[in-house]
Design an enzyme around this catalytic site. Structure first.
Site, PDB file in Angstrom:
ATOM      1  N   LYS A   1       0.807  -1.217   0.000  1.00  0.00           N
ATOM      2  CA  LYS A   1       0.000   0.000   0.000  1.00  0.00           C
ATOM      3  C   LYS A   1       0.845   1.274   0.000  1.00  0.00           C
ATOM      4  O   LYS A   1       0.509   2.234  -0.689  1.00  0.00           O
ATOM      5  CB  LYS A   1      -0.919   0.012   1.227  1.00  0.00           C
ATOM      6  CG  LYS A   1      -2.113  -0.916   1.127  1.00  0.00           C
ATOM      7  CD  LYS A   1      -2.979  -0.765   2.381  1.00  0.00           C
ATOM      8  CE  LYS A   1      -3.901  -1.954   2.595  1.00  0.00           C
ATOM      9  NZ  LYS A   1      -4.909  -2.155   1.563  1.00  0.00           N
TER      10      LYS A   1
ATOM     11  N   ARG B   1      -5.894  -7.181 -12.292  1.00  0.00           N
ATOM     12  CA  ARG B   1      -6.546  -8.378 -12.851  1.00  0.00           C
ATOM     13  C   ARG B   1      -7.956  -7.988 -13.283  1.00  0.00           C
ATOM     14  O   ARG B   1      -8.374  -6.850 -13.082  1.00  0.00           O
ATOM     15  CB  ARG B   1      -6.656  -9.439 -11.763  1.00  0.00           C
ATOM     16  CG  ARG B   1      -7.316  -8.856 -10.517  1.00  0.00           C
ATOM     17  CD  ARG B   1      -7.725  -9.894  -9.520  1.00  0.00           C
ATOM     18  NE  ARG B   1      -8.007  -9.322  -8.221  1.00  0.00           N
ATOM     19  CZ  ARG B   1      -9.141  -8.733  -7.868  1.00  0.00           C
ATOM     20  NH1 ARG B   1     -10.115  -8.584  -8.736  1.00  0.00           N
ATOM     21  NH2 ARG B   1      -9.314  -8.254  -6.650  1.00  0.00           N
TER      22      ARG B   1
HETATM   23  P1  ADP Z   1      -7.915  -3.883   1.817  1.00  0.00           P
HETATM   24  O1  ADP Z   1      -6.688  -3.916   0.940  1.00  0.00           O
HETATM   25  O2  ADP Z   1      -7.713  -4.588   3.131  1.00  0.00           O
HETATM   26  O3  ADP Z   1      -9.174  -4.287   1.098  1.00  0.00           O
HETATM   27  P2  ADP Z   1      -8.443  -1.065   1.385  1.00  0.00           P
HETATM   28  O4  ADP Z   1      -7.365  -0.068   1.592  1.00  0.00           O
HETATM   29  O5  ADP Z   1      -8.768  -1.445  -0.013  1.00  0.00           O
HETATM   30  O6  ADP Z   1      -8.087  -2.372   2.253  1.00  0.00           O
HETATM   31  O7  ADP Z   1      -9.759  -0.591   2.111  1.00  0.00           O
HETATM   32  C1  ADP Z   1     -10.878  -1.448   2.277  1.00  0.00           C
HETATM   33  C2  ADP Z   1     -12.133  -0.645   2.556  1.00  0.00           C
HETATM   34  O8  ADP Z   1     -11.967   0.155   3.740  1.00  0.00           O
HETATM   35  C3  ADP Z   1     -12.523   0.346   1.474  1.00  0.00           C
HETATM   36  O9  ADP Z   1     -13.316  -0.237   0.455  1.00  0.00           O
HETATM   37  C4  ADP Z   1     -13.308   1.388   2.248  1.00  0.00           C
HETATM   38  O10 ADP Z   1     -14.636   0.923   2.451  1.00  0.00           O
HETATM   39  C5  ADP Z   1     -12.603   1.408   3.601  1.00  0.00           C
HETATM   40  N1  ADP Z   1     -11.564   2.483   3.670  1.00  0.00           N
HETATM   41  C6  ADP Z   1     -10.293   2.398   3.213  1.00  0.00           C
HETATM   42  N2  ADP Z   1      -9.621   3.555   3.416  1.00  0.00           N
HETATM   43  C7  ADP Z   1     -10.484   4.396   4.040  1.00  0.00           C
HETATM   44  C8  ADP Z   1     -10.393   5.754   4.529  1.00  0.00           C
HETATM   45  N3  ADP Z   1      -9.273   6.468   4.423  1.00  0.00           N
HETATM   46  N4  ADP Z   1     -11.485   6.271   5.102  1.00  0.00           N
HETATM   47  C9  ADP Z   1     -12.638   5.561   5.224  1.00  0.00           C
HETATM   48  N5  ADP Z   1     -12.790   4.301   4.804  1.00  0.00           N
HETATM   49  C10 ADP Z   1     -11.735   3.706   4.212  1.00  0.00           C
END
Ligand code: ADP
Length: 613
Positions: free
Chosen positions: A116, A297
């Site tokens: 990330k 993907r």
């Molecule tokens: P992972 O890789 O574990 O799936 P992500 O970074 O893609 O994690 O985030 C997963 C979910 O968490 C997102 O779809 C969103 O719903 C929530 N999320 C992520 N970042 C934020 C943020 N900065 N503020 C609020 N919700 C967030």
């Protein structure tokens, strides 16, 4: 063009890829585990290779076996689908090293988007807006606390190596930061072997917006517009749509351009998705949409993009992997209408979304909607893999049109005796906030109770089912436990119900003794005096609902038990399931021991009814 293709996946996505490959005249090779020997994707492919036992880590995740299967069958290319090995850069490299074509991006592009913090840093360098936060190497608690204070609360702590919704902590204020940090680092170290974290401003009213991108090996990159996947349960998408409601042309142009820039920054080839998070507290605004991550993907929800653009994304993948340029220029792509997809899972919303496995005795999703599935009636839903059994997709001129068609398709979906979330999906599609497109990722968590389907069919549906059964029974000379006023006792999935019979109308779907209403299906049988009726728990036989291990036996043979009393605890799919007495009675048979491994459908206990009802 590739002449032959091995699909390193299973279920609906394997079937989806095979369909396009066939239409293009490409020979297809399936791979399968023990559990999938009879699976639909195996039968649909021109050839199939067994690659090992049922657990994915011994079959679908073993890259060497998959490459060997490609060599053995003379397949020229490997399509990974989604999940499994699709975002594994080392596997992609191994495929290339074996002289095969990898239907996906370069291994370096996958790597660049893997962690990330590195992905965010790369996006910042490419001018792509990212969520405000802290990405630094200084991981000392004091520095992190100071950065969090500067960002302003609430703050989200994320493990840099995190995924699948794990390794995240929302911190409400400065006082709780230190404790939350320590707990996030512990989880990150144990789950990902890397305790580094990054900090992000916690976005209130978050919406999940993602953009489909496509690159080729000539440096062309186009986007195929956005999808909105804000309806999530525990960070898992439930319903997806395209385009995103409330997206203005200016905002769309900005976010889609940011996505193209992101893909270019990692030299992207093939189908990919850039996920953004939007602060939608004042609608969708270009200056409040930030890069979150890239999925390197094909995405589960790709069909909604196909429906609004008329593009077959799998065809594009195969063409680009074969060395052709992207078939269309950006100015040849446009949005037509609206599409919505619902993910149909074999799970029970009334029991905390517990996966439901076993034989799919009845399975009929009709033919009005686009259905992507990897199972058929009579198939076994195995506990080894993701419980998604189908995707149901509809297209309409307008959002409401697509939404209503999807409700109709799910309403009459027959899935039995396995439980499905179709009833939950219908309620979600009818939820006032969804209807008004007032979306955010917290909707289901906040209002989940309102989305729980009813335990029993409506009185109307039951009254008509009773009427039908009375009619059938009269014809066959069946003696029912029915009073002259036509009060009928029924067993609805094993539960006794008393109902006033009524002449059946045409409203209710009726498939023999199955009753389907609002996306749910029940078996309805006459309740016979003497207590022994056909099917379900009616005869008191408690069967193992899925393969698992018995962890406790709570009763002894001959013991009296009360309705609802726990008999046996079964551990399956990493959870404990209590099997309970369906009615008051006595333990007539007991064939279960703690520690024993049991197959699905195996009788464990039989309860004899206390007295004839
Ligand atoms: P992972 O890789 O574990 O799936 P992500 O970074 O893609 O994690 O985030 C997963 C979910 O968490 C997102 O779809 C969103 O719903 C929530 N999320 C992520 N970042 C934020 C943020 N900065 N503020 C609020 N919700 C967030």
């Amino acid at each position: 063009m590739i002449g032959s293709l091995l699909i390193a996946n299973r279920g609906e996505i394997a079937c989806r890829i095979i369909r396009t490959a066939r239409a293009m005249g490409v020979r297809t090779v399936a791979v399968y585990s023990d559990a999938d020997a009879d699976a639909l994707h195996v039968r649909q492919a021109d050839e199939a290779v067994h690659i090992g036992p049922s657990p994915a880590r011994e079959s679908y995740l073993v890259g060497d076996k998959i490459i060997a299967a490609a060599k053995q069958t003379g397949a020229e290319a490997i399509h990974p689908g989604y999940g499994f090995l699709s975002e594994n850069a080392d596997f992609a490299q191994a495929v290339l090293d074996a002289g095969l074509i990898w239907v996906g991006p370069k291994p370096d592009s996958i790597r660049a988007m893997g962690l990330k913090d590195a992905a965010k840093a790369r996006m910042i360098a490419a001018g792509v807006p990212v969520t405000p936060g802290y990405l630094g190497d200084d991981q000392s608690p004091a520095r992190l606390q100071a950065e969090a204070d500067a960002i302003g609360y609430p703050v989200l702590i994320k493990a840099v190596a995190g995924g699948g919704g794990k390794g995240m902590r929302r911190v409400e204020n400065a006082a709780e930061f230190a404790d939350m940090l320590a707990s996030c680092q512990r989880e990150a170290a144990s789950s990902f072997g890397d305790d580094r974290v990054l900090l992000e401003k916690y976005i209130l009213s978050p919406r999940h917006i993602e953009v489909q991108v496509f690159g080729d090996s000539y440096g062309n990159v186009v986007h195929l517009f956005e999808r909105d996947c804000s309806l999530q349960r525990r960070h898992q998408k439930v319903i997806e749509e395209a385009p995103a409601p409330g997206m203005s042309d200016e905002t769309r142009a900005a976010v889609c351009q940011a996505a193209v820039n992101a893909a270019r920054a990692v030299d992207y080839v093939g189908a990919g998705t850039i996920e953004f998070i939007a602060d939608a507290s004042e609608g969708l605004r270009a200056d409040r949409i930030w890069f979150m991550e890239m999925n390197t993907r094909l995405q589960v929800e790709h069909p909604v993009t196909e429906e609004i653009t008329g593009v077959d994304l799998v065809e594009w993948q195969l063409r680009v992997a074969s060395g052709e340029p992207i078939p269309k220029r950006q100015d040849e792509l446009a949005i037509d209408g609206w599409a919505i997809e619902a993910r149909l899972y074999a799970e029970d919303p009334a029991k905390g979304f517990l996966p439901s496995v076993g034989r799919l005795e009845a399975f009929d999703l009709g033919d009005a909607a686009r259905i992507e599935t990897g199972v058929e009636e009579g198939a076994d839903v195995s506990p080894f893999y993701d419980p998604m059994i189908a995707k149901v997709i509809t297209w309409g001129e307008t959002r409401d049109d697509a939404r209503e068609q999807l409700i109709d398709a799910l309403d009459t979906a027959v899935v039995w005796p396995i439980r499905s979330n179709a009833g939950f999906l219908v309620k979600a599609l009818e939820h006032p906030a969804f209807v008004a497109a007032d979306l955010d990722t917290g909707l289901i968590a906040r209002d989940g109770d309102a989305l729980t389907p009813d335990a029993l069919p409506s009185e109307d549906a039951l009254a008509e089912a009773a009427g039908r059964i009375v009619g059938d029974a009269a014809l066959s000379g069946f003696r029912l436990n029915a009073a002259p006023n036509r009060t009928v006792r029924l067993l609805v999935d094993g539960e006794a119900v008393e109902i006033e019979a009524r002449e059946p109308g045409e409203e209710i779907e009726d498939d023999g003794l199955l009753l389907t209403e609002a996306g749910q299906t029940w078996s309805v049988t006459p309740f016979r005096a003497g207590g022994v009726a056909a099917g379900g728990a009616a005869d008191g036989a408690i069967l193992s609902p899925m393969p698992g291990r018995i962890t406790a036996v709570e009763v002894a043979a001959g013991q009296s038990v009360a309705k609802g009393q726990k008999l046996v605890t079964l551990e399956a799919m990493k959870m404990e399931h209590g099997l309970v007495a369906p009615f008051d009675g006595m333990v007539a048979e007991l064939d279960a021991e703690a520690g024993q491994q049991v197959a699905e459908g195996r009788m464990l206990v039989r309860i004899e009814r206390a007295e004839a009802a």
